[in-house]
Design a protein around this motif. Sequence first.
Motif, PDB file in Angstrom:
ATOM      1  N   GLY A 141       0.792  -1.013   0.102  1.00 28.23           N
ATOM      2  CA  GLY A 141       0.128  -0.006  -0.024  1.00 28.23           C
ATOM      3  C   GLY A 141       0.936   1.399   0.013  1.00 28.23           C
ATOM      4  N   MET A 179      -5.734   1.401  -2.894  1.00 31.11           N
ATOM      5  CA  MET A 179      -5.134   0.203  -3.582  1.00 31.11           C
ATOM      6  C   MET A 179      -6.463  -0.689  -3.536  1.00 31.11           C
ATOM      7  N   GLY A 192     -10.892  -4.329  -0.645  1.00 32.12           N
ATOM      8  CA  GLY A 192     -10.616  -2.851  -0.814  1.00 32.12           C
ATOM      9  C   GLY A 192     -11.582  -1.966  -1.445  1.00 32.12           C
ATOM     10  N   PHE A 194      -7.777  -0.109   0.003  1.00 34.91           N
ATOM     11  CA  PHE A 194      -7.046  -0.035   1.262  1.00 34.91           C
ATOM     12  C   PHE A 194      -6.006   1.079   1.114  1.00 34.91           C
ATOM     13  N   THR A 195      -5.641   1.805   2.216  1.00 34.07           N
ATOM     14  CA  THR A 195      -4.513   2.693   1.962  1.00 34.07           C
ATOM     15  C   THR A 195      -3.318   1.820   2.288  1.00 34.07           C
ATOM     16  N   MET A 196      -3.218   0.957   3.260  1.00 29.31           N
ATOM     17  CA  MET A 196      -2.063   0.282   3.358  1.00 29.31           C
ATOM     18  C   MET A 196      -2.601  -1.028   4.298  1.00 29.31           C
ATOM     19  N   ARG A 229      -9.081   3.138   2.646  1.00 36.85           N
ATOM     20  CA  ARG A 229      -8.561   4.123   1.890  1.00 36.85           C
ATOM     21  C   ARG A 229      -9.052   5.500   2.733  1.00 36.85           C
ATOM     22  N   SER A 266      -4.439  -8.402  -6.032  1.00 34.96           N
ATOM     23  CA  SER A 266      -5.046  -7.381  -6.717  1.00 34.96           C
ATOM     24  C   SER A 266      -4.662  -7.392  -8.044  1.00 34.96           C
TER      25      SER A 266
END
Length: 322
Positions: A141, A179, A192, A194-196, A229, A266
């Motif tokens: 991320g 992401m 997601g 997701f940021t990380m 996110r 992903s």
Amino acid sequence: MSRRHLFIINPIAGKSDASADLHARIEALRGWCDDELTVAATQRPMHAAELVKQAAAEGGALTVYACGGDGTLNEVVNGAAGLANVTLTHVPVGTGNDFLKVFGDETERFRDLPQLLKGEVLPVDLYQANGRYGINIGSVGFDSRVGAEVHRFKRWPLVGSKAAYNLSVMYNIFKGMGMNAEVTVDGQRFEGPFTMVNACNGRYYGGGFYAMPDAQPNDGYLDFLLVKRISRLAVARFIGKYARGEYKQLGDIATHLRGKKLDIVSEKPFPINIDGEMLHGRCVSFGVTAARVGFVVPQGVCWHNDEGQRENDQNKEQTGEA
């Protein structure tokens, strides 16, 4: 029982080459240590892992000293994983030295070579990600993107490490904070963006970010942090709390899970951080391994525990006090 000691020096670790100082300090040990002391310098990526395996193959008890930063420690871990005759430790001469921060104020004692030679051994868990071992923190991320892009900006004239990191942060904020991925933790599925997503055996990374105060490097589990996110406007607030170990104050943005395995898939390839070392792919599995390593610490040193005090919490649960 006789023991061999292998000091692996990374000459490009840290802000300047510490090889001469380390050689002098190692030579000073020969006056009172009867064990075999050997020094080797790394010459290429993963050379430290090769040196560990070569020395271990000679047989007998071996302690390896990773003289460098977190990257050098990671390479030594990859050489020592699964070898019963090898213990290891870290002599911090890098810029981050983040794994050792789990020992709190005792971190500086790892610079004292005589203390390490007389040290004790603690069992430490390892995780594995796409074939590579890690001892500290793995992630994908925003944070791994920043780490992957730092070297681009370091090549710019008059740009130092800190400036390159800040430029990479700004560049990746501009690229976006999300992401799209499917994340599975021990069979529990999350989607997601997701940021990380982090898998933590240690607590600190990225030069001092206090990612996971709850992590215990010898409990047989990884601590996973899934961050949804966030907007570009919320980045400063998020980074501030995250860096201070205050992920619990982020509310439903951050989900903390403890488990054995985390899978990420992903459609687009992404950078994968493993103790500061980078891989790339469309999928990754972070899983705690059955193999542990013996980590040498100065006598009396133990894990530093903060607010959560996981061991205390577990004891209370077992005694019904919780």
